[in-house]
Design an enzyme around this catalytic site. Structure first.
Site, PDB file in Angstrom:
ATOM      1  N   ASP A 129      47.153  33.764  38.519  1.00 28.57           N
ATOM      2  CA  ASP A 129      46.821  34.242  36.865  1.00 28.57           C
ATOM      3  C   ASP A 129      46.996  32.281  36.192  1.00 28.57           C
ATOM      4  O   ASP A 129      46.599  31.395  36.469  1.00 28.57           O
ATOM      5  CB  ASP A 129      48.725  34.485  36.243  1.00 28.57           C
ATOM      6  CG  ASP A 129      48.441  34.933  35.808  1.00 28.57           C
ATOM      7  OD1 ASP A 129      48.021  34.697  34.642  1.00 28.57           O
ATOM      8  OD2 ASP A 129      49.051  36.692  35.493  1.00 28.57           O
ATOM      9  N   HIS A 151      43.270  32.795  35.749  1.00 28.76           N
ATOM     10  CA  HIS A 151      43.514  33.706  35.061  1.00 28.76           C
ATOM     11  C   HIS A 151      42.601  32.569  33.408  1.00 28.76           C
ATOM     12  O   HIS A 151      42.013  33.010  31.976  1.00 28.76           O
ATOM     13  CB  HIS A 151      43.806  34.412  33.753  1.00 28.76           C
ATOM     14  CG  HIS A 151      44.063  35.191  35.178  1.00 28.76           C
ATOM     15  ND1 HIS A 151      45.145  36.619  35.131  1.00 28.76           N
ATOM     16  CD2 HIS A 151      43.582  35.760  36.991  1.00 28.76           C
ATOM     17  CE1 HIS A 151      45.026  37.322  36.533  1.00 28.76           C
ATOM     18  NE2 HIS A 151      44.173  36.626  36.758  1.00 28.76           N
TER      19      HIS A 151
END
Length: 523
Positions: free
Chosen positions: A302, A338
């Protein structure tokens, strides 16, 4: 120019920053180095790292470190390691390496580790020697060093049996357990500290959170046994903490989560998780002050770094909120994930004075990303990025005040581009500076800034941002996570309800929203 500074130190480990002009996460060329100790020890080596960790040093000893940038020119730094009041080995208290991954073995080792911890004097060190040590969740105490020898792996069991749970609040009502910015019961991290001062974790070993074992990654947004997933390393209301040199991997959720901490340095770490593991952010300082992240290598599932400040509750609850201030990110390598450096979306307590300098971001979806939405409130201010290279990033810079998080994230009142009344839940983002950034293999857009009509974002200033190449295999896609957008490919700087100033790109205003969803702004 070449300068050597001390980034962090403990009794046996130091991290040195080799601040060569133009160096980001790595030096422009390898340098030869030599270390001389007052105890007569000498060692030498070669490095290309901008931040170098040196291990197995002698406590309370003066050293001189020399690096040759270009012969015969040499640069030096003198430092002393910290004293150690006593060294305690976990094996001396019955801890056993290489036990099977069972709940019984983990509890047996936990009892031995706890006995060893209790024996560590103030200012002393708990040593974990080489070996694979299964251990149930362990709490650290104040005024100590946890030292992980080379080859030591402290790993969490895969079985949740008898796993402790942190309640949402302690007896005084302060936030203890948490989930996405709110007080909520969560499983205790495999390694955690609550209200501790002067804690250091150092060494060449590894903390393994066990997220790839058991079922942690199979219920990312749910609860089990009345609790949320644990972090990999959870530091709650701690002061003066140092994390130096070790590797941490496979966290059940966020990897390192400092919550309500003051005075934290993370230097020369490796933070790792599979790229498809859910919500395994790398480093998430939340409601923290004075945080220095230097020379850290991220490759996670992430966001690499996600700076947060808690989340206002669904009924406006705000008693748990505190600001995050003075965060500095330097000489880091961020691979995939991300986002490289992300602020929010939990930012209700306010985030200010963040600097990101001399970093590399490779294959992250976004580089610098700010995200919020109506209902969050709080202010994001004085954010600066300088001397960064991004390679293979989809959208380099983004600020999104229509982020569709939470169960109501797609509701009209969150996503509407019509002005709404301002109140305590209105977020504000301003004073954002981006300078001297190179973009390679860009996919979607240089920048996408989507503010609220009632609270526009800005000013945002982009100076000397250069696109050297585009990814010609890129497919057009939404540049940020909001509704009613038009897909972009190889776009420049776009803004809607944003005050953007750029000397390198034409700023296109009111061009993010799909024309079918635009409205005529009142005159």
């Amino acid at each position: 120019m070449f300068a050597i500074t001390l980034a962090a130190r403990s009794a046996r480990t130091v991290a040195l920053c080799l601040a060569q002009t133009g160096a980001r996460s790595a030096l422009r060329q390898s340098v030869q180095w030599r270390l001389r100790g007052a105890d007569g020890t000498q060692r030498s080596g070669e490095t290309k790292r901008a931040v170098l960790a040196l291990h197995d040093l002698t406590p309370d000893t003066a050293y001189v470190f020399e690096a040759a940038a270009a012969a015969p020119c040499a640069f030096s730094c003198a430092f002393s390691t910290l004293p150690c009041a006593g060294l305690v080995d976990v094996a001396a208290f019955g801890a056993t390496p290489d036990l099977p991954d069972t709940a019984d073995a983990a509890q047996t080792n936990r009892a031995a580790f706890q006995a060893a911890l209790a024996a560590v004097p103030k200012g002393g060190t708990l040593r974990v020697p080489a070996g694979r040590w299964v251990c149930a969740p362990l709490a650290l105490k104040s005024d100590m060093v946890l030292h992980l020898d080379r080859g030591a792996v402290l790993f969490a069991p895969s079985d949740r049996q008898d796993w402790p749970i942190l309640p949402a609040r302690d007896a005084a009502g302060r936030m203890l357990g948490s989930w996405e910015g709110l007080p909520e019961a969560c499983f205790a991290a495999p390694l955690h500290a609550i209200g501790a001062c002067n804690v250091t974790i150092s060494g060449q070993g590894t903390l393994d959170g066990g997220g790839d074992r058991g079922d942690w990654w199979h219920w990312p947004k749910e609860t089990r046994d009345g609790a949320r997933r644990p972090r990999g390393l959870h530091l709650i209301d701690c002061q003066n903490t140092q994390l130096i040199g070790f590797t941490i991997r496979n966290a059940p959720s966020w990897t390192i989560h400092p919550q309500g901490c003051t005075g934290l340095t993370a230097a020369a770490l490796r933070i790792m998780a599979p790229h498809d593991s859910p919500n395994t952010d790398g480093f998430d300082p939340e409601m923290c002050e004075n945080v220095d992240i230097v020379g850290v290598h991220f490759s996670v599932g992430d966001d690499c770094i996600a700076i947060k400040a808690g989340k206002r509750g669904p009924k406006g609850e705000a008693d748990h909120l505190r600001p995050t201030r003075h965060v500095r990110v330097r000489h880091c390598l961020m691979e995939r994930g991300h986002g490289g450096v992300v602020i929010g979306s939990e930012m209700s307590g306010g985030v200010s004075d963040v600097t990101v300098e001399d970093c590399d971001m490779i294959g992250t979806d976004r580089g610098l990303r700010m995200k919020s939405r109506r209902g969050r409130g709080g202010t994001v201010a004085r954010i600066a990025m300088r001397r960064v290279v991004m390679d293979g990033v989809l959208t380099a810079f983004s600020a999104n005040a229509h982020y569709f998080c939470d169960v109501d994230g797609h509701a009209d009142w969150v996503q509407s581009r019509q002005p709404a009344p301002t109140n305590a839940g209105t977020p504000h983002l301003h004073d954002i500076t981006i300078e001297d950034v190179e973009l390679r293999n860009l996919s979607h857009a240089v920048a996408a800034f989507l503010g609220l009509p009632e609270a526009p974002i800005g000013p945002i200033r982009l100076t000397r941002v250069t696109v050297t190449s585009f990814d010609f295999d890129a497919q057009a896609a939404d540049p940020i996570m909001a509704d009613h957008l038009r897909p972009l490919r190889h776009a420049g700087v776009l803004g809607e309800h944003a005050d953007v100033h750029s000397d390198t790109q034409i700023v296109e205003h009111n061009t993010l929203t799909d024309p079918a969803h635009r409205f005529t702004e009142p005159k």
